[in-house]
Enzyme design. Sequence first.
Site, mmCIF file in Angstrom:
data_model
loop_
_atom_site.group_PDB
_atom_site.id
_atom_site.type_symbol
_atom_site.label_atom_id
_atom_site.label_comp_id
_atom_site.label_asym_id
_atom_site.label_seq_id
_atom_site.Cartn_x
_atom_site.Cartn_y
_atom_site.Cartn_z
ATOM 1 N N PHE B 7 0.839 -1.197 0.000
ATOM 2 C CA PHE B 7 0.000 0.000 0.000
ATOM 3 C C PHE B 7 0.875 1.248 0.000
ATOM 4 O O PHE B 7 1.804 1.361 0.794
ATOM 5 C CB PHE B 7 -0.925 0.016 1.213
ATOM 6 C CG PHE B 7 -1.925 -1.095 1.190
ATOM 7 C CD1 PHE B 7 -3.086 -0.961 0.451
ATOM 8 C CD2 PHE B 7 -1.686 -2.282 1.865
ATOM 9 C CE1 PHE B 7 -4.022 -1.995 0.405
ATOM 10 C CE2 PHE B 7 -2.603 -3.319 1.829
ATOM 11 C CZ PHE B 7 -3.775 -3.174 1.094
ATOM 12 N N CYS B 8 0.585 2.172 -0.940
ATOM 13 C CA CYS B 8 1.322 3.444 -0.933
ATOM 14 C C CYS B 8 0.324 4.573 -1.144
ATOM 15 O O CYS B 8 -0.861 4.401 -0.909
ATOM 16 C CB CYS B 8 2.425 3.461 -1.979
ATOM 17 S SG CYS B 8 1.865 3.407 -3.668
ATOM 18 N N ALA B 9 0.783 5.745 -1.598
ATOM 19 C CA ALA B 9 -0.111 6.891 -1.680
ATOM 20 C C ALA B 9 -1.168 6.702 -2.767
ATOM 21 O O ALA B 9 -2.353 6.806 -2.519
ATOM 22 C CB ALA B 9 0.681 8.167 -1.910
ATOM 23 N N THR B 14 4.635 2.218 -6.136
ATOM 24 C CA THR B 14 4.934 0.890 -5.628
ATOM 25 C C THR B 14 4.868 -0.179 -6.702
ATOM 26 O O THR B 14 5.431 -1.257 -6.556
ATOM 27 C CB THR B 14 3.965 0.551 -4.481
ATOM 28 O OG1 THR B 14 3.961 1.649 -3.579
ATOM 29 C CG2 THR B 14 4.397 -0.661 -3.722
ATOM 30 N N GLU B 39 -3.280 3.367 -0.130
ATOM 31 C CA GLU B 39 -3.454 3.033 1.278
ATOM 32 C C GLU B 39 -4.899 3.266 1.740
ATOM 33 O O GLU B 39 -5.411 2.555 2.592
ATOM 34 C CB GLU B 39 -2.427 3.865 2.063
ATOM 35 C CG GLU B 39 -2.659 4.085 3.511
ATOM 36 C CD GLU B 39 -3.490 5.329 3.766
ATOM 37 O OE1 GLU B 39 -4.316 5.268 4.676
ATOM 38 O OE2 GLU B 39 -3.322 6.338 3.047
#
Lengths: 437, 102
Positions: B7-9, B14, B39
């Site tokens: 999970f990233c922005a 990612t 996320e």
Amino acid sequence: MSTNFKDTIINSVMKAVNTKGVLALKEGILYTLPLTMVGSIFLLLAQLPIKALNDWFTSIFGPAWTEPLFQVYNATFAIIALVSVITIAYAYAKNSGHDGLMAGILSLVVFLITTSSSVTDAASGVTIGGVIPRAWTGGQGMVTAIIIGLIVGALYSKLLDKNLSIKMPDGVPEGVTKQFAALIPAAIIFTGAMLVYIFFNVALKTTFIEWIYMVIQYPLQNLTDSLPAIMLICAIAPFLWVFGVHGTSIVTGVMDGIFLANTMANQAIIDSGLALTLENGAKIVTKQFFDNFIIMTGTGITIGLVVAMIIAGKSAQSKALGKIAIFPAIFNINEPVTFGFPIVMNPLTFVPFVLIGPIAALITYTAIAIGFMPPFGGVMVPWTTPPIISGFIVAGWQGALVQIILLATSVLIYFPFFKKQDAIHLKNENEASGELI
Amino acid sequence: MVKIRLFCAAGMSTSVLVNKMRKVAEAKGIEVEIDAHPEGQMTKLLDGVDVALLGPQVGYTLSKAKKICGEKNIPIEIIPMMDYGMVNGEKVLDLALKLAGK
């Protein structure tokens, strides 16, 4: 920097950022992305800057050929506040563990209660009732949409938390329970909205949305449009990134409403038949200003570091990272640089990384202020669109040229800092291999 | 089969790392299913997941993420900054497998 110091800063920043309101705002406005980005394509087609092509279409399809395109534009851009008021309340209630859609619906109702239900034709003075005025459902209603979305989302969640709802016996289907659960909060919220409507109607002879626009949104839009303010905003995003926090998503989360309102104010000038010039009230700082110029190749315009790593990198670290970082950079993604170079928690790159935002703002702002680059209209491209292409689409060849200037600026600013960091990497690598031998 | 979620922005930065991890897993003959997501969408995307990892840029959401994942007994950790930046698929995959206990 000690871990303690870092943690204290991050914690205090995050406390402010992670409040339910900011999260809901960020998430809520994200839902309008298809409206603005895809709506843009239709707008772009409707007002192609190529006269010969326009004439040709007119000769084939008749003078009204753009009408269906504007129909799409009006159903996307012009209702962005109407959609935001739903999605922000939705996000807030959902994050609080409640039925998001119901909160969104109540929020929409409040928006309509507190908005005028008639329009007056400026030319003839005739007032027509029974309408939802589109003047307020788009850019001009943005701040009101944010305020109502947050308040209704919060109030709805609070009321349900306090169990102020009609309880159903066990065995009643969940769908029915859910509907009833919303009844008391809805009654309270609608009554409040009506009182607000009455207050503004009687005491101030206006509506809530018009008052908010005049007193809050319009001044905020102008403030954002000033050079000192935008330079500050452009420093905050990279500043937060230095602490490893996604500063850009936080800044756009809070500011996108105003950026979008400015973009739409500019498009409204074009729609009214006037030329989009500063004399006619065009705004300089819009969504395109930030998305396609300030955070080009990633926050802090880090392309300069990537280019330096590829061309002048001596350490293995720089050579490897340059190769990894270049393709994401073309699409304005720079996490490999921020975490790998690194920029996060690195005192060496702090100054150039934080300063390049305001410098880019100054260059872009000046380019428009002196009349070199046209102000941005309603046409927007996603922030992932590669530089030069994005500049060309939103502002013609001048936009592409300004972006090239920014890219060059980035190389110049970062180069001395890159040399130092590369030397550090090289020294570490030599020492490490020395130990092995 | 190990199901890993990153999970990233925005789920974009990612995805490069995800590709690297898949390649490493394939080379090592480990059966994995790896995906990257924003996320904010975590709650919806945890069905059958063995381990979740957070991008360092959204590391500040760890306490919230731990609560969400804790309810489903999914281990979650932040990806070390350098491994993330250098897109070190092997190290991140090792971390994920270690957390998943496989």
